[in-house]
Design a protein around this motif. Structure first.
Motif, PDB file in Angstrom:
ATOM      1  N   ASP A  10       0.825  -1.219   0.000  1.00  0.00           N
ATOM      2  CA  ASP A  10       0.000   0.000   0.000  1.00  0.00           C
ATOM      3  C   ASP A  10       0.858   1.268   0.000  1.00  0.00           C
ATOM      4  OD1 ASP A  10       0.800  -0.606   2.563  1.00  0.00           O
ATOM      5  OD2 ASP A  10      -0.996   0.179   3.543  1.00  0.00           O
ATOM      6  N   ILE A  11       1.974   1.252   0.730  1.00  0.00           N
ATOM      7  CA  ILE A  11       2.883   2.419   0.734  1.00  0.00           C
ATOM      8  C   ILE A  11       3.556   2.552  -0.636  1.00  0.00           C
ATOM      9  CG2 ILE A  11       5.037   3.351   1.695  1.00  0.00           C
ATOM     10  CD1 ILE A  11       4.281   2.191   4.386  1.00  0.00           C
ATOM     11  N   PHE A  12       4.037   1.409  -1.140  1.00  0.00           N
ATOM     12  CA  PHE A  12       4.778   1.403  -2.414  1.00  0.00           C
ATOM     13  C   PHE A  12       3.891   1.921  -3.554  1.00  0.00           C
ATOM     14  CE2 PHE A  12       7.840   0.337  -5.458  1.00  0.00           C
ATOM     15  CZ  PHE A  12       8.964  -0.224  -4.872  1.00  0.00           C
ATOM     16  N   ARG A  14       1.248   3.783  -3.398  1.00  0.00           N
ATOM     17  CA  ARG A  14       0.863   5.183  -3.215  1.00  0.00           C
ATOM     18  C   ARG A  14       2.008   6.129  -3.575  1.00  0.00           C
ATOM     19  NH1 ARG A  14      -0.500   4.796   1.789  1.00  0.00           N
ATOM     20  NH2 ARG A  14       1.034   6.120   2.828  1.00  0.00           N
ATOM     21  N   LEU A  15       3.219   5.772  -3.137  1.00  0.00           N
ATOM     22  CA  LEU A  15       4.365   6.664  -3.335  1.00  0.00           C
ATOM     23  C   LEU A  15       4.995   6.524  -4.723  1.00  0.00           C
ATOM     24  CD1 LEU A  15       6.204   6.379   0.113  1.00  0.00           C
ATOM     25  CD2 LEU A  15       4.762   8.236  -0.691  1.00  0.00           C
ATOM     26  N   LEU A  16       5.006   5.291  -5.263  1.00  0.00           N
ATOM     27  CA  LEU A  16       5.716   5.018  -6.517  1.00  0.00           C
ATOM     28  C   LEU A  16       4.821   4.212  -7.474  1.00  0.00           C
ATOM     29  CD1 LEU A  16       8.975   3.866  -4.709  1.00  0.00           C
ATOM     30  CD2 LEU A  16       8.698   6.060  -5.845  1.00  0.00           C
ATOM     31  N   PRO A  17       3.710   4.801  -7.907  1.00  0.00           N
ATOM     32  CA  PRO A  17       2.730   4.013  -8.668  1.00  0.00           C
ATOM     33  C   PRO A  17       3.291   3.405  -9.950  1.00  0.00           C
ATOM     34  CG  PRO A  17       2.195   6.372  -8.710  1.00  0.00           C
ATOM     35  CD  PRO A  17       3.263   6.191  -7.683  1.00  0.00           C
ATOM     36  N   ARG A  18       4.076   4.170 -10.726  1.00  0.00           N
ATOM     37  CA  ARG A  18       4.593   3.649 -11.992  1.00  0.00           C
ATOM     38  C   ARG A  18       5.638   2.569 -11.747  1.00  0.00           C
ATOM     39  NH1 ARG A  18       4.148   1.201 -16.211  1.00  0.00           N
ATOM     40  NH2 ARG A  18       5.633   1.556 -17.881  1.00  0.00           N
ATOM     41  N   ILE A  19       6.514   2.819 -10.785  1.00  0.00           N
ATOM     42  CA  ILE A  19       7.550   1.812 -10.473  1.00  0.00           C
ATOM     43  C   ILE A  19       6.881   0.525  -9.972  1.00  0.00           C
ATOM     44  CG2 ILE A  19       9.494   1.265  -8.925  1.00  0.00           C
ATOM     45  CD1 ILE A  19      10.338   4.221  -9.204  1.00  0.00           C
ATOM     46  N   TYR A  20       5.814   0.685  -9.194  1.00  0.00           N
ATOM     47  CA  TYR A  20       5.099  -0.512  -8.713  1.00  0.00           C
ATOM     48  C   TYR A  20       4.524  -1.316  -9.883  1.00  0.00           C
ATOM     49  CZ  TYR A  20       2.051  -3.653  -6.218  1.00  0.00           C
ATOM     50  OH  TYR A  20       1.449  -4.801  -5.752  1.00  0.00           O
ATOM     51  N   GLN A  21       3.990  -0.610 -10.903  1.00  0.00           N
ATOM     52  CA  GLN A  21       3.469  -1.314 -12.087  1.00  0.00           C
ATOM     53  C   GLN A  21       4.576  -2.124 -12.774  1.00  0.00           C
ATOM     54  OE1 GLN A  21       1.884   1.919 -14.452  1.00  0.00           O
ATOM     55  NE2 GLN A  21      -0.227   1.426 -13.892  1.00  0.00           N
ATOM     56  N   ILE A  22       5.759  -1.519 -12.858  1.00  0.00           N
ATOM     57  CA  ILE A  22       6.893  -2.202 -13.508  1.00  0.00           C
ATOM     58  C   ILE A  22       7.290  -3.445 -12.703  1.00  0.00           C
ATOM     59  CG2 ILE A  22       9.340  -1.981 -14.162  1.00  0.00           C
ATOM     60  CD1 ILE A  22       8.685   1.069 -14.644  1.00  0.00           C
ATOM     61  N   ILE A  23       7.312  -3.312 -11.374  1.00  0.00           N
ATOM     62  CA  ILE A  23       7.667  -4.459 -10.521  1.00  0.00           C
ATOM     63  C   ILE A  23       6.616  -5.563 -10.659  1.00  0.00           C
ATOM     64  CG2 ILE A  23       7.993  -5.236  -8.126  1.00  0.00           C
ATOM     65  CD1 ILE A  23       9.197  -2.438  -7.554  1.00  0.00           C
ATOM     66  N   GLU A  24       5.339  -5.156 -10.762  1.00  0.00           N
ATOM     67  CA  GLU A  24       4.267  -6.149 -10.982  1.00  0.00           C
ATOM     68  C   GLU A  24       4.516  -6.946 -12.263  1.00  0.00           C
ATOM     69  OE1 GLU A  24      -0.075  -5.260  -9.189  1.00  0.00           O
ATOM     70  OE2 GLU A  24       0.520  -3.880 -10.780  1.00  0.00           O
ATOM     71  N   GLY A  54       1.258  -9.116   0.810  1.00  0.00           N
ATOM     72  CA  GLY A  54       1.079  -7.665   0.948  1.00  0.00           C
ATOM     73  C   GLY A  54       2.377  -6.888   0.987  1.00  0.00           C
ATOM     74  N   GLN A  55       3.484  -7.507   0.518  1.00  0.00           N
ATOM     75  CA  GLN A  55       4.793  -6.845   0.575  1.00  0.00           C
ATOM     76  C   GLN A  55       5.546  -6.983  -0.750  1.00  0.00           C
ATOM     77  OE1 GLN A  55       6.309  -9.123   3.939  1.00  0.00           O
ATOM     78  NE2 GLN A  55       6.308  -7.270   5.189  1.00  0.00           N
ATOM     79  N   VAL A  56       6.359  -5.974  -1.031  1.00  0.00           N
ATOM     80  CA  VAL A  56       7.319  -6.068  -2.138  1.00  0.00           C
ATOM     81  C   VAL A  56       8.637  -6.532  -1.525  1.00  0.00           C
ATOM     82  CG1 VAL A  56       8.505  -4.841  -3.992  1.00  0.00           C
ATOM     83  CG2 VAL A  56       6.193  -4.139  -3.324  1.00  0.00           C
TER      84      VAL A  56
END
Length: 260
Positions: A10-12, A14-24, A54-56
């Protein structure tokens, strides 16, 4: 395991939406690789997924995306290969290697302890700076009372220098003639700072119960930082500071213990 960094989704997000998409997407492709490689992939996916619970899982991401994974000591590398990251080692054995972390004794002595370094040079020349075995020439002075006195005086001068620094930066008066018990390293459960402060609490309780107990004065010095999301490490820092506040302000123990 507790040293391997993990960040709440949830933090990741919110703070880094595009980077989170790439990690997904990296995670999706990696899980497909696992499915294609193993006959029973469910167990592997549970252990190796980059995003799970719930964690990266940053170490998992680093191994999948990186080309070289190393421990900082041979023992450390073997623990990674055989325990903490065993499944990754089985999948990517070619990525794992060792890079021992550290500084040579001669360089450490030269930079960290100039008084002692100069004394050694005066005794045996400066050849030890590039060739450590030269230091064995100091054996000639082991039983020499004058050299012993000089050596102990250097140790005392360094403790005076540290005591001055502690007074300036921490506002605590410490006795340079006390034994300095120092633990400076990152705050981790496996590094046992908690055990150390529990020992200090034990000594303090003994001194309170037996005021006449013989105990040579000790200064316990802690230095550490905790990873941003590592709650238990931060609580240990809070405990060390709380114990220091009690002990350093208790005049009844006559300065026999200080905690910095």
């Amino acid at each position: 395991a507790e040293a391997l960094e993990k960040w709440p989704v949830d933090i990741f997000q919110r703070l880094l939406p595009r980077i989170y998409q790439i990690i997904e997407e990296i995670n999706r492709r990696f899980l497909l690789d696992i499915v294609n490689k193993y006959q029973e992939p469910a167990d592997k996916i549970k252990k190796m997924a980059i995003i799970a619970d719930g964690q990266v899982k940053m170490a998992h991401l680093a191994i999948v995306a990186g080309y070289s994974v190393n421990g900082v000591a041979k023992l450390h590398t073997e623990i990674l290969k055989n325990q903490e990251l065993k499944d990754f080692y089985e999948m990517f054995p070619y990525k794992f290697n060792n890079k021992t972390n550290g500084i040579t004794q001669r360089r450490f002595l030269l930079h960290a302890n100039p008084l002692l370094a100069n004394w050694v040079t005066d005794k045996i020349s400066d050849a030890w700076i590039t060739n450590l075995p030269e230091i064995s020439k100091l054996k000639l002075f082991v039983d020499d009372p004058k050299s012993q006195q000089e050596f102990m005086n250097i140790k005392y001068q360094n403790k005076v220098r540290l005591a001055k620094y502690i007074k300036e930066h921490n506002g605590i008066d410490v006795d340079p003639r006390s034994i300095f018990d120092v633990q400076v390293k990152r705050l981790h459960e496996y590094k046992r700072q908690l055990l150390n402060i529990l020992h200090v609490m034990y000594i303090y309780n003994e001194l309170k119960s037996h005021p006449d107990m013989e105990y040579y004065p000790h200064t316990f010095i802690f230095g550490a930082k905790a990873a941003a999301g590592y709650r238990r490490a931060k609580l240990t820092i809070k405990l060390i500071n709380a114990v220091a506040d009690v002990i350093n302000n208790d005049k009844s123990i006559n300065g026999k213990i200080k905690v910095v």
